[in-house]
Design an enzyme around this catalytic site. Structure first.
Site, PDB file in Angstrom:
ATOM      1  CB  ILE A  22      -0.959  -0.024   1.221  1.00  9.05           C
ATOM      2  CG1 ILE A  22      -1.982  -1.153   1.057  1.00  9.05           C
ATOM      3  CG2 ILE A  22      -1.661   1.320   1.389  1.00  9.05           C
ATOM      4  CD1 ILE A  22      -2.950  -1.308   2.225  1.00  9.05           C
ATOM      5  CB  ALA A  95       5.652   1.379   9.190  1.00 12.33           C
ATOM      6  N   GLY A  96       3.576  -1.335   8.822  1.00 16.48           N
ATOM      7  CA  GLY A  96       2.785  -2.300   9.586  1.00 16.48           C
ATOM      8  C   GLY A  96       3.273  -3.710   9.372  1.00 16.48           C
ATOM      9  CG  ASP A 100      -1.986 -13.047  11.051  1.00 14.48           C
ATOM     10  OD1 ASP A 100      -1.807 -11.932  11.581  1.00 14.48           O
ATOM     11  OD2 ASP A 100      -2.519 -13.190   9.935  1.00 14.48           O
ATOM     12  CE1 TYR A 159      -1.707  -5.611  10.588  1.00 15.82           C
ATOM     13  CE2 TYR A 159      -4.098  -5.829  10.506  1.00 15.82           C
ATOM     14  CZ  TYR A 159      -2.912  -5.376   9.952  1.00 15.82           C
ATOM     15  OH  TYR A 159      -2.935  -4.691   8.756  1.00 15.82           O
ATOM     16  CE1 TYR A 191      -7.554 -10.518   5.233  1.00 12.88           C
ATOM     17  CE2 TYR A 191      -9.547  -9.319   5.809  1.00 12.88           C
ATOM     18  CZ  TYR A 191      -8.537 -10.192   6.152  1.00 12.88           C
ATOM     19  OH  TYR A 191      -8.491 -10.728   7.411  1.00 12.88           O
TER      20      TYR A 191
HETATM   21  N1  CAA Z   1     -13.407 -18.640  12.761  1.00 10.43           N
HETATM   22  C1  CAA Z   1     -13.649 -19.657  13.615  1.00 10.43           C
HETATM   23  N2  CAA Z   1     -12.836 -20.740  13.729  1.00 10.43           N
HETATM   24  C2  CAA Z   1     -11.760 -20.770  12.955  1.00 10.43           C
HETATM   25  C3  CAA Z   1     -11.459 -19.751  12.028  1.00 10.43           C
HETATM   26  C4  CAA Z   1     -12.337 -18.671  11.936  1.00 10.43           C
HETATM   27  N3  CAA Z   1     -12.131 -17.636  11.100  1.00 10.43           N
HETATM   28  N4  CAA Z   1     -10.313 -20.079  11.405  1.00 10.43           N
HETATM   29  C5  CAA Z   1      -9.893 -21.250  11.922  1.00 10.43           C
HETATM   30  N5  CAA Z   1     -10.781 -21.689  12.837  1.00 10.43           N
HETATM   31  C6  CAA Z   1     -10.729 -22.906  13.616  1.00 10.43           C
HETATM   32  C7  CAA Z   1     -10.202 -24.071  12.811  1.00 10.43           C
HETATM   33  O1  CAA Z   1     -11.258 -24.690  12.124  1.00 10.43           O
HETATM   34  C8  CAA Z   1      -9.626 -24.975  13.911  1.00 10.43           C
HETATM   35  O2  CAA Z   1     -10.680 -25.594  14.596  1.00 10.43           O
HETATM   36  P1  CAA Z   1     -10.449 -27.002  15.337  1.00 10.43           P
HETATM   37  O3  CAA Z   1      -9.357 -26.804  16.349  1.00 10.43           O
HETATM   38  O4  CAA Z   1     -11.788 -27.297  15.942  1.00 10.43           O
HETATM   39  O5  CAA Z   1     -10.072 -27.957  14.245  1.00 10.43           O
HETATM   40  C9  CAA Z   1      -9.015 -23.945  14.853  1.00 10.43           C
HETATM   41  O6  CAA Z   1      -9.754 -22.730  14.655  1.00 10.43           O
HETATM   42  C10 CAA Z   1      -7.558 -23.705  14.539  1.00 10.43           C
HETATM   43  O7  CAA Z   1      -7.009 -22.982  15.570  1.00 10.43           O
HETATM   44  P2  CAA Z   1      -5.433 -22.856  15.680  1.00 10.43           P
HETATM   45  O8  CAA Z   1      -5.079 -21.996  16.848  1.00 10.43           O
HETATM   46  O9  CAA Z   1      -4.814 -24.212  15.615  1.00 10.43           O
HETATM   47  O10 CAA Z   1      -5.139 -22.035  14.357  1.00 10.43           O
HETATM   48  P3  CAA Z   1      -3.985 -22.296  13.290  1.00 10.43           P
HETATM   49  O11 CAA Z   1      -2.709 -22.308  14.022  1.00 10.43           O
HETATM   50  O12 CAA Z   1      -4.344 -23.423  12.426  1.00 10.43           O
HETATM   51  O13 CAA Z   1      -4.086 -21.002  12.347  1.00 10.43           O
HETATM   52  C11 CAA Z   1      -4.079 -18.655  11.864  1.00 10.43           C
HETATM   53  C12 CAA Z   1      -4.458 -19.740  12.872  1.00 10.43           C
HETATM   54  C13 CAA Z   1      -2.587 -18.684  11.563  1.00 10.43           C
HETATM   55  C14 CAA Z   1      -4.393 -17.330  12.524  1.00 10.43           C
HETATM   56  C15 CAA Z   1      -4.884 -18.836  10.576  1.00 10.43           C
HETATM   57  O14 CAA Z   1      -6.247 -18.969  10.895  1.00 10.43           O
HETATM   58  C16 CAA Z   1      -4.746 -17.623   9.656  1.00 10.43           C
HETATM   59  O15 CAA Z   1      -3.740 -17.411   9.012  1.00 10.43           O
HETATM   60  N6  CAA Z   1      -5.790 -16.784   9.600  1.00 10.43           N
HETATM   61  C17 CAA Z   1      -5.792 -15.571   8.774  1.00 10.43           C
HETATM   62  C18 CAA Z   1      -5.694 -14.398   9.650  1.00 10.43           C
HETATM   63  C19 CAA Z   1      -5.870 -13.173   8.806  1.00 10.43           C
HETATM   64  O16 CAA Z   1      -6.905 -12.877   8.254  1.00 10.43           O
HETATM   65  N7  CAA Z   1      -4.798 -12.373   8.681  1.00 10.43           N
HETATM   66  C20 CAA Z   1      -4.858 -11.210   7.886  1.00 10.43           C
HETATM   67  C21 CAA Z   1      -3.484 -10.918   7.389  1.00 10.43           C
HETATM   68  S1  CAA Z   1      -3.493  -9.613   6.188  1.00 10.43           S
HETATM   69  C22 CAA Z   1      -3.764  -8.255   7.097  1.00 10.43           C
HETATM   70  O17 CAA Z   1      -3.765  -8.250   8.275  1.00 10.43           O
HETATM   71  C23 CAA Z   1      -3.984  -6.974   6.339  1.00 10.43           C
HETATM   72  C24 CAA Z   1      -5.210  -6.325   6.756  1.00 10.43           C
HETATM   73  O18 CAA Z   1      -5.161  -5.279   7.395  1.00 10.43           O
HETATM   74  C25 CAA Z   1      -6.514  -6.854   6.344  1.00 10.43           C
END
Ligand code: CAA
Length: 253
Positions: A22, A95-96, A100, A159, A191
């Protein structure tokens, strides 16, 4: 030629995170509007390569190295840049970083790094430019927050807290400096197609895109044009605002 442009009144814009997804679009938009733009990057190698690349693309944008979480470094770079280029009229805090993880798995350093860069970095930069802007009776500060600061996000307690905090800072600082010709605003992108979003695992990303009513990721240029608008002299009545650009993913009254 835009309203900003005049050889004698060329204004300086400093963009932290200016070499990012961005940030790059913001630097380019401001340069095209006639600002002298300086991009700050956390990495020397990135700053050099990026600046060279911008020149090849026809943009004359200088890049400097700055760790925004280092208060003294922020103070010093602002003073150094003003000595060389003149008064900084526009500060963009873009800066960000993300680190996660769900809270139950999050390490203290993942929490701290995100707060230090995103939130304390914004404080450090504002603290460095505000006394100078107050002396001059003019300034535009744009804080790049996130949809996830507004709605929260699974896996982002750090975040989301930092980004929500940025808008708290915006609203408070906007009140403190409103009578002195300085505006402070937040932009909350949804996003956007940048490396940061592309680093989200593909399956998770697909689910997120499915929640965006316009049916796609945003483009960095769609954020940059908001910054350019708010940075303009004619935007003096907009302050303390939080402008959302998220493809309809999160709507607030
Ligand atoms: N809602 C509810 N449950 C969820 C979920 C959600 N959105 N996502 C995952 N789960 C559940 C899974 O199904 C799993 O359930 P079970 O344990 O019952 O199987 C559990 O949560 C997994 O939990 P963990 O703690 O083990 O999670 P993980 O280590 O597998 O992964 C994470 C977690 C790394 C955060 C991953 O979900 C991820 O990458 N998420 C995306 C986060 C995101 O949107 N980041 C944005 C980055 S870009 C940005 O930030 C720019 C901006 O300003 C928009």
């Amino acid at each position: 030629m835009s309203a900003h442009t005049s050889p004698k009144t060329k204004q300086i814009a400093l963009v932290t995170g200016g070499t990012g997804g961005i940030g790059t679009a913001i630097c380019q938009a401001l340069e095209q509007s006639g600002f002298t733009v300086i991009a700050a990057s956390a990495s020397q190698a990135k700053a050099e390569a990026w600046s060279k690349q911008q020149k090849e693309l026809g943009f004359n944008i200088e890049a400097c190295v700055l760790d925004v979480s280092d208060h003294e470094a922020c103070k010093n770079i602002v003073l150094d840049l003003e000595e060389v280029h003149g008064p900084i009229a526009v500060l963009v805090n873009a800066a960000g970083v993300t680190r996660d993880a769900t809270l139950k798995k999050m390490f203290v350093d993942q929490w701290q790094t995100v707060i230090d860069v995103n939130l304390t970095g914004t404080f450090n930069m504002c603290r460095s430019v505000i006394p100078l802007m107050l002396e001059r009776g003019f300034g535009r500060i744009l804080n790049i927050s996130s949809i996830n600061g507004q709605k929260g996000q699974f896996g982002q307690v750090n975040y989301a807290a930092s980004k929500a905090g940025m808008h708290g800072l915006t609203m408070s600082l906007a009140q403190e400096v409103a009578s002195k010709g300085i505006t402070v605003n937040t932009i909350s992108p949804g996003y956007i197609a940048t490396d940061m979003v592309l680093a989200v695992p593909e399956d998770v990303r697909k689910k997120i895109i499915a929640q965006i009513p316009v049916g796609r990721l945003g483009e960095p240029e769609e954020i940059a044009r908001i910054v350019d608008f708010l940075a303009g002299d004619g935007s003096g009545f907009i302050t303390g605002s939080n402008i959302a650009a998220n493809g309809g993913q999160h709507m607030q009254f």
